[in-house]
Design an enzyme around this catalytic site. Sequence first.
Site, PDB file in Angstrom:
ATOM      1  CG  HIS A  19      -1.914  -1.405   1.764  1.00 15.26           C
ATOM      2  ND1 HIS A  19      -2.206  -0.824   0.191  1.00 15.26           N
ATOM      3  CD2 HIS A  19      -2.084  -2.371   2.209  1.00 15.26           C
ATOM      4  CE1 HIS A  19      -3.570  -2.033   0.508  1.00 15.26           C
ATOM      5  NE2 HIS A  19      -3.338  -3.046   1.673  1.00 15.26           N
ATOM      6  CG  ASN A  67     -10.363   4.281  -0.921  1.00 16.26           C
ATOM      7  OD1 ASN A  67      -9.598   4.061  -1.881  1.00 16.26           O
ATOM      8  ND2 ASN A  67     -10.826   3.596   0.408  1.00 16.26           N
TER       9      ASN A  67
END
Length: 83
Positions: A19, A67
Amino acid sequence: MKLIVGLGNPGNEYINTRHNIGFKFLDFYLAYHNISDKWSNKFDGLYLQTNLFDEKVIFLKPHTFMNLSGNSVRKVIDYYKIL
């Protein structure tokens, strides 16, 4: 002026995960070009402004989680009127 954004997630639990490949890429890129300027907390992320190849370049590591990274990017774009 260029804006280069490395995406990732803040927090110790994400440091060595896939990530954070965007954060790691920026660190690698800056080290490769021997840029050791200090990061600042700005625009809901870590922000670094330098000159590279005779052009102003802004590097950004949004700290808003993946996000919501667009919120941080939008702040830089609006502030510098990039586009």
